[in-house]
Design a protein around this motif. Structure first.
Motif, PDB file in Angstrom:
ATOM      1  N   GLY A   1     -12.154 128.991  66.526  1.00  0.00           N
ATOM      2  CA  GLY A   1     -10.706 128.891  66.642  1.00  0.00           C
ATOM      3  C   GLY A   1     -10.168 128.719  68.039  1.00  0.00           C
ATOM      4  N   LEU A   2     -10.970 129.058  69.064  1.00  0.00           N
ATOM      5  CA  LEU A   2     -10.471 128.926  70.426  1.00  0.00           C
ATOM      6  C   LEU A   2     -10.207 127.474  70.804  1.00  0.00           C
ATOM      7  CD1 LEU A   2     -12.581 131.537  72.434  1.00  0.00           C
ATOM      8  CD2 LEU A   2     -10.188 131.668  71.781  1.00  0.00           C
ATOM      9  N   TYR A   3     -10.827 126.538  70.077  1.00  0.00           N
ATOM     10  CA  TYR A   3     -10.580 125.129  70.366  1.00  0.00           C
ATOM     11  C   TYR A   3      -9.104 124.772  70.208  1.00  0.00           C
ATOM     12  CZ  TYR A   3     -10.268 124.231  65.335  1.00  0.00           C
ATOM     13  OH  TYR A   3      -9.888 124.239  64.016  1.00  0.00           O
ATOM     14  N   LEU A   4      -8.393 125.544  69.382  1.00  0.00           N
ATOM     15  CA  LEU A   4      -6.969 125.289  69.182  1.00  0.00           C
ATOM     16  C   LEU A   4      -6.161 125.493  70.460  1.00  0.00           C
ATOM     17  CD1 LEU A   4      -6.574 127.010  65.711  1.00  0.00           C
ATOM     18  CD2 LEU A   4      -6.250 124.585  66.168  1.00  0.00           C
ATOM     19  N   LEU A   5      -6.767 126.163  71.449  1.00  0.00           N
ATOM     20  CA  LEU A   5      -6.121 126.404  72.729  1.00  0.00           C
ATOM     21  C   LEU A   5      -6.657 125.486  73.823  1.00  0.00           C
ATOM     22  CD1 LEU A   5      -6.310 130.319  72.706  1.00  0.00           C
ATOM     23  CD2 LEU A   5      -4.608 128.842  71.630  1.00  0.00           C
ATOM     24  N   ASP A   6      -7.642 124.660  73.501  1.00  0.00           N
ATOM     25  CA  ASP A   6      -8.296 123.786  74.462  1.00  0.00           C
ATOM     26  C   ASP A   6      -7.353 122.642  74.853  1.00  0.00           C
ATOM     27  OD1 ASP A   6      -9.888 122.058  75.899  1.00  0.00           O
ATOM     28  OD2 ASP A   6     -11.410 121.813  74.341  1.00  0.00           O
ATOM     29  N   PRO A   7      -7.016 122.490  76.146  1.00  0.00           N
ATOM     30  CA  PRO A   7      -6.104 121.408  76.533  1.00  0.00           C
ATOM     31  C   PRO A   7      -6.641 120.021  76.215  1.00  0.00           C
ATOM     32  CG  PRO A   7      -7.042 122.493  78.469  1.00  0.00           C
ATOM     33  CD  PRO A   7      -7.377 123.348  77.285  1.00  0.00           C
ATOM     34  N   PHE A   8      -7.963 119.837  76.223  1.00  0.00           N
ATOM     35  CA  PHE A   8      -8.525 118.535  75.863  1.00  0.00           C
ATOM     36  C   PHE A   8      -8.293 118.252  74.375  1.00  0.00           C
ATOM     37  CE2 PHE A   8     -10.993 119.232  79.762  1.00  0.00           C
ATOM     38  CZ  PHE A   8     -10.923 117.984  80.343  1.00  0.00           C
ATOM     39  N   TYR A   9      -8.505 119.263  73.543  1.00  0.00           N
ATOM     40  CA  TYR A   9      -8.266 119.111  72.106  1.00  0.00           C
ATOM     41  C   TYR A   9      -6.787 118.823  71.841  1.00  0.00           C
ATOM     42  CZ  TYR A   9      -7.566 120.444  67.218  1.00  0.00           C
ATOM     43  OH  TYR A   9      -7.197 120.450  65.891  1.00  0.00           O
ATOM     44  N   LEU A  10      -5.914 119.593  72.468  1.00  0.00           N
ATOM     45  CA  LEU A  10      -4.475 119.435  72.259  1.00  0.00           C
ATOM     46  C   LEU A  10      -3.991 118.069  72.722  1.00  0.00           C
ATOM     47  CD1 LEU A  10      -3.331 122.993  73.368  1.00  0.00           C
ATOM     48  CD2 LEU A  10      -3.317 122.086  71.038  1.00  0.00           C
ATOM     49  N   ALA A  11      -4.497 117.610  73.867  1.00  0.00           N
ATOM     50  CA  ALA A  11      -4.099 116.297  74.379  1.00  0.00           C
ATOM     51  C   ALA A  11      -4.548 115.192  73.434  1.00  0.00           C
ATOM     52  CB  ALA A  11      -4.690 116.078  75.770  1.00  0.00           C
ATOM     53  N   ASN A  12      -5.742 115.346  72.871  1.00  0.00           N
ATOM     54  CA  ASN A  12      -6.242 114.333  71.949  1.00  0.00           C
ATOM     55  C   ASN A  12      -5.449 114.309  70.654  1.00  0.00           C
ATOM     56  OD1 ASN A  12      -8.540 112.405  71.048  1.00  0.00           O
ATOM     57  ND2 ASN A  12      -8.437 113.930  69.416  1.00  0.00           N
ATOM     58  N   ARG A  13      -5.052 115.485  70.156  1.00  0.00           N
ATOM     59  CA  ARG A  13      -4.273 115.540  68.928  1.00  0.00           C
ATOM     60  C   ARG A  13      -2.873 114.955  69.147  1.00  0.00           C
ATOM     61  NH1 ARG A  13      -6.520 114.608  65.259  1.00  0.00           N
ATOM     62  NH2 ARG A  13      -4.888 115.403  63.891  1.00  0.00           N
ATOM     63  N   GLU A  14      -2.350 115.150  70.354  1.00  0.00           N
ATOM     64  CA  GLU A  14      -1.009 114.663  70.658  1.00  0.00           C
ATOM     65  C   GLU A  14      -0.997 113.156  70.882  1.00  0.00           C
ATOM     66  OE1 GLU A  14       2.045 115.236  74.356  1.00  0.00           O
ATOM     67  OE2 GLU A  14       1.346 117.070  73.390  1.00  0.00           O
ATOM     68  N   SER A  15      -2.039 112.663  71.565  1.00  0.00           N
ATOM     69  CA  SER A  15      -2.086 111.233  71.877  1.00  0.00           C
ATOM     70  C   SER A  15      -3.533 110.771  71.974  1.00  0.00           C
ATOM     71  CB  SER A  15      -1.358 110.964  73.209  1.00  0.00           C
ATOM     72  OG  SER A  15      -1.390 109.601  73.547  1.00  0.00           O
ATOM     73  N   PRO A  16      -4.190 110.534  70.815  1.00  0.00           N
ATOM     74  CA  PRO A  16      -5.606 110.139  70.833  1.00  0.00           C
ATOM     75  C   PRO A  16      -5.798 108.753  71.442  1.00  0.00           C
ATOM     76  CG  PRO A  16      -4.688 109.952  68.615  1.00  0.00           C
ATOM     77  CD  PRO A  16      -3.649 110.623  69.451  1.00  0.00           C
ATOM     78  N   LYS A  17      -6.748 108.646  72.368  1.00  0.00           N
ATOM     79  CA  LYS A  17      -7.059 107.348  72.964  1.00  0.00           C
ATOM     80  C   LYS A  17      -8.400 107.419  73.676  1.00  0.00           C
ATOM     81  CE  LYS A  17      -3.935 108.535  76.763  1.00  0.00           C
ATOM     82  NZ  LYS A  17      -2.696 108.149  77.473  1.00  0.00           N
ATOM     83  N   SER A  18      -8.977 106.254  73.884  1.00  0.00           N
ATOM     84  CA  SER A  18     -10.264 106.164  74.566  1.00  0.00           C
ATOM     85  C   SER A  18     -10.050 106.213  76.073  1.00  0.00           C
ATOM     86  CB  SER A  18     -10.974 104.864  74.192  1.00  0.00           C
ATOM     87  OG  SER A  18     -11.225 104.797  72.803  1.00  0.00           O
TER      88      SER A  18
END
Length: 264
Positions: free
Chosen positions: A80-97
């Motif tokens: 569950g800590l991934y829900l606080l991961d800024p990389f995870y959050l950034a990808n969910r907000e704006s996924p891109k390569s």
């Protein structure tokens, strides 16, 4: 008279190594071989290959600890800590390569967040870079490189230079990666966790209060939360005060402890 060649021995070694890596695309040790190759040019202390999507991240491969086993702290990340991961959050907000540095995604008070204190500084330690390959609208293949010290500008520049090669190999590997085809586990629901009967919370959080709680735990300031939710900073303060009252707590650290209890 022919033109001079500027090809160096290092260039030859890189192309030779990439050629050998291509030969292992269908082998179980492909990700380890790729990490070992990158480590020749940019030293790293840990790495992991993930699929970021709507559910819980899928782990395709990861570096091992000194005993040759899986990192126990990383298991907390997956719980569950991934829900606080800024990389995870950034990808969910704006996924891109592309290639993303910690400074690209971390909130302005990152070192003061519970995610940093309880996970990042203990596991990743100092710096992190992700090479992302967007597979479709919902899924992103991500190679995370962690270091005990900050990556230098030269190292980042080198990673940016070879990133197209690495991304191309990552995408080609997907043809042989069976894990990607499995249905991911659903992500834990923030509002459900924060309203868990086990926490003996007297009043349920509203959807907006739960959103504010998630962004708080991610290290966002009131200003950042206001921008993300398209509300005023004063309204954010009101939501914080209400959710603290409902949960019977007085600080962000107490909120994080409630979150951890709701995982179990």
């Amino acid at each position: 008279m022919g033109s001079e060649t500027n090809l160096t021995l290092q260039d030859v070694a890189w192309h030779d190594a990439v050629g050998r890596l291509i030969e292992t695309l269908d082998r179980p040790h492909f990700w380890r071989s790729m990490a070992r190759l990158l480590g020749r040019y940019v030293p790293m202390d840990n790495w992991v290959v993930l699929i970021f999507g709507a559910g819980r991240p899928q782990v395709l491969a990861e570096s091992q600890d000194e005993d040759g086993g899986s990192d126990s702290l990383f298991q907390d990340y997956l719980k569950g800590l991934y829900l606080l991961d800024p990389f995870y959050l950034a990808n969910r907000e704006s996924p891109k390569s592309g290639l993303f540095q910690l400074d690209d995604v971390a909130p302005e008070c990152f070192e003061q967040t519970d995610y940093y204190q309880r996970y990042f500084r203990l596991n990743v330690v100092a710096d992190e870079i992700h090479i992302n390959v967007q597979l479709d609208l919902d899924r992103t293949l991500s190679l995370s490189l962690g270091s005990h010290c900050r990556f230098s500008q030269e190292q980042v520049a080198l990673l940016r230079l070879i990133q197209p090669w690495v991304a191309g190999l990552m995408r080609q590997r997907c043809v042989f990666e069976q894990e990607i085809k499995r249905t991911p586990e659903p992500a834990p629901d923030w509002q459900e966790r924060l309203q868990s009967p086990a926490l003996q919370i007297s009043a349920a959080l509203s959807t907006r209060e739960a959103e504010v709680a998630q962004l708080m735990l991610s290290g966002c300031s009131n200003k950042e939360i206001a921008r993300k939710l398209a509300i005023s900073a004063e309204t954010v303060k009101v939501h914080r005060r209400h959710l603290y009252n409902k949960l019977g707590i007085k600080s962000q650290s107490e909120l994080f402890l409630l979150f951890l209890q709701a995982q179990d």
